[in-house]
Design an enzyme around this catalytic site. Structure first.
Site, PDB file in Angstrom:
ATOM      1  N   ASP A  40     -10.995 -19.186 -66.969  1.00 33.25           N
ATOM      2  CA  ASP A  40      -9.689 -19.855 -66.955  1.00 33.25           C
ATOM      3  C   ASP A  40      -9.188 -20.051 -65.513  1.00 33.25           C
ATOM      4  OD1 ASP A  40      -7.331 -20.820 -68.159  1.00 33.25           O
ATOM      5  OD2 ASP A  40      -6.394 -18.837 -68.144  1.00 33.25           O
ATOM      6  N   HIS A  57       3.595 -20.861 -67.860  1.00 28.62           N
ATOM      7  CA  HIS A  57       2.966 -19.544 -68.026  1.00 28.62           C
ATOM      8  C   HIS A  57       4.021 -18.443 -68.039  1.00 28.62           C
ATOM      9  CE1 HIS A  57      -0.506 -21.813 -66.186  1.00 28.62           C
ATOM     10  NE2 HIS A  57      -1.079 -21.260 -67.237  1.00 28.62           N
ATOM     11  N   GLY A  58       3.719 -17.353 -68.721  1.00 32.43           N
ATOM     12  CA  GLY A  58       4.622 -16.196 -68.735  1.00 32.43           C
ATOM     13  C   GLY A  58       5.692 -16.338 -69.803  1.00 32.43           C
ATOM     14  N   THR A  95       0.132 -13.762 -71.799  1.00 31.93           N
ATOM     15  CA  THR A  95       1.222 -12.781 -71.699  1.00 31.93           C
ATOM     16  C   THR A  95       1.506 -12.099 -73.040  1.00 31.93           C
ATOM     17  OG1 THR A  95       2.164 -14.186 -69.978  1.00 31.93           O
ATOM     18  CG2 THR A  95       3.603 -12.486 -70.880  1.00 31.93           C
TER      19      THR A  95
HETATM   20  P1  13P Z   1       0.862 -17.377 -71.247  1.00 40.16           P
HETATM   21  O1  13P Z   1       0.694 -16.194 -70.383  1.00 40.16           O
HETATM   22  O2  13P Z   1       2.202 -18.006 -71.146  1.00 40.16           O
HETATM   23  O3  13P Z   1       0.475 -17.107 -72.674  1.00 40.16           O
HETATM   24  O4  13P Z   1      -0.147 -18.505 -70.715  1.00 40.16           O
HETATM   25  C1  13P Z   1      -1.502 -18.337 -70.886  1.00 40.16           C
HETATM   26  C2  13P Z   1      -2.287 -19.364 -70.179  1.00 40.16           C
HETATM   27  O5  13P Z   1      -1.979 -20.524 -70.190  1.00 40.16           O
HETATM   28  C3  13P Z   1      -3.502 -18.921 -69.492  1.00 40.16           C
HETATM   29  O6  13P Z   1      -4.142 -19.950 -68.836  1.00 40.16           O
END
Ligand code: 13P
Length: 280
Positions: A81, A177-178, A230
């Site tokens: 990723d 993200h987060g 997250t």
């Molecule tokens: P989250 O941490 O918001 O779930 O995002 C995950 C993500 O997109 C990892 O590439």
């Protein structure tokens, strides 16, 4: 069994659902995700982001992820990723990852296209799939930066697909993200336009905090891969915390079991929302 992400996403396009791509940091999280996949007969993707390698070195966690996928009862793709460097992307390919992401979202479109093509050439030798990103998903994978959301432009998505023929394309539609500070308002108007004008499987990053209804709507509007990080880390931590508070942890192996349980519950919840159960 270990499979190519391209095949998982093609099946998802045909079946009108999305596949969960779960970030993992250790063996317990891998075991929890695969337990849910087995129980629900679901295909899943295991992933780790380049920024997380300082906690979980690729040469150690990579072989673990690949071995776990090979031994799994359902189809599992292993994905790198937010690849930022060709060195680490190459290492993931050498270790047997069946797909890699090149994150050139911070680059000018021309440069993003050129670099994505370079990564696709690298991946071709391994028959691995490649994911790219255009527009800017907000926040950052490890919370170290607060990148502003910059929604994907339709013409960029069309051009990107035509020029690269990439296997999966992450787009920005108000996702971040987060943990979200307030409930995200996804731009379904942009998503619908991109879906209508492209054939590439689309990827939704920043899955944590998106409502079940929006997940379902996304999975019916071209989103075929949904990244969850997250939520897993939080659920693992909270499950451990709760077990301690309830007196359920007496020694290390109870702690380990609580970690597996947290990752399992989180994956199970998302697999059911994404409609991936009984698709293996
Ligand atoms: P989250 O941490 O918001 O779930 O995002 C995950 C993500 O997109 C990892 O590439």
């Amino acid at each position: 069994m270990l499979v190519n992400m391209r095949d998982l996403l093609a099946d998802a396009q045909e079946g009108n659902y999305a596949v969960g791509s779960f970030s993992v940091a250790n063996m317990e999280m891998v075991l929890g995700v695969l337990k849910a996949a087995k129980e629900l007969k679901a295909p899943v993707i295991l992933q780790i982001a380049e920024v997380r390698l300082k906690q979980s070195p690729l040469e150690i966690i990579g072989p673990l992820m690949v071995a776990a996928a090979e031994a799994a009862d359902t189809p599992v793709a292993v994905h790198f990723d937010h690849g930022k460097t060709l060195e680490k992307i190459g290492q993931a390919l050498d270790l047997g990852f069946t797909s890699v992401m090149f994150d050139g979202s911070h680059l000018e479109l021309d440069e993003n296209i050129a670099m994505t093509k370079k990564v696709m050439e690298m991946a071709q030798d391994y028959d691995a799939a490649v994911e790219a990103e255009i527009g800017c998903v907000g926040g950052s994978e490890d919370g170290s930066e607060d990148i502003a959301i910059n929604c994907t432009k339709l013409e960029d998505a069309v051009r990107f697909e035509t020029e690269t023929n990439v296997d999966a394309l992450a787009i920005a539609i108000g996702n971040a993200h987060g943990n979200y500070k307030s409930t995200p308002k996804l731009r379904f108007d942009i998503l619908e336009e991109v879906e209508k004008n492209t054939d590439v499987p689309l990827v939704l990053h920043g899955g944590t905090g998106i409502t079940p209804d929006d997940f379902v709507k996304c999975s019916h509007t071209g989103i075929k891969k949904i990244n969850i990080a997250t939520a897993t880390f939080d659920m693992v931590e909270n499950t451990v915390h709760k077990c301690y508070n309830d007196g359920g942890i007496n020694g290390y192996y109870d702690l380990q079991a609580a970690e597996v349980e947290g990752a399992y519950q989180n994956a199970k919840k998302h697999i059911l929302i994404f409609g991936t159960d009984n698709k293996a």
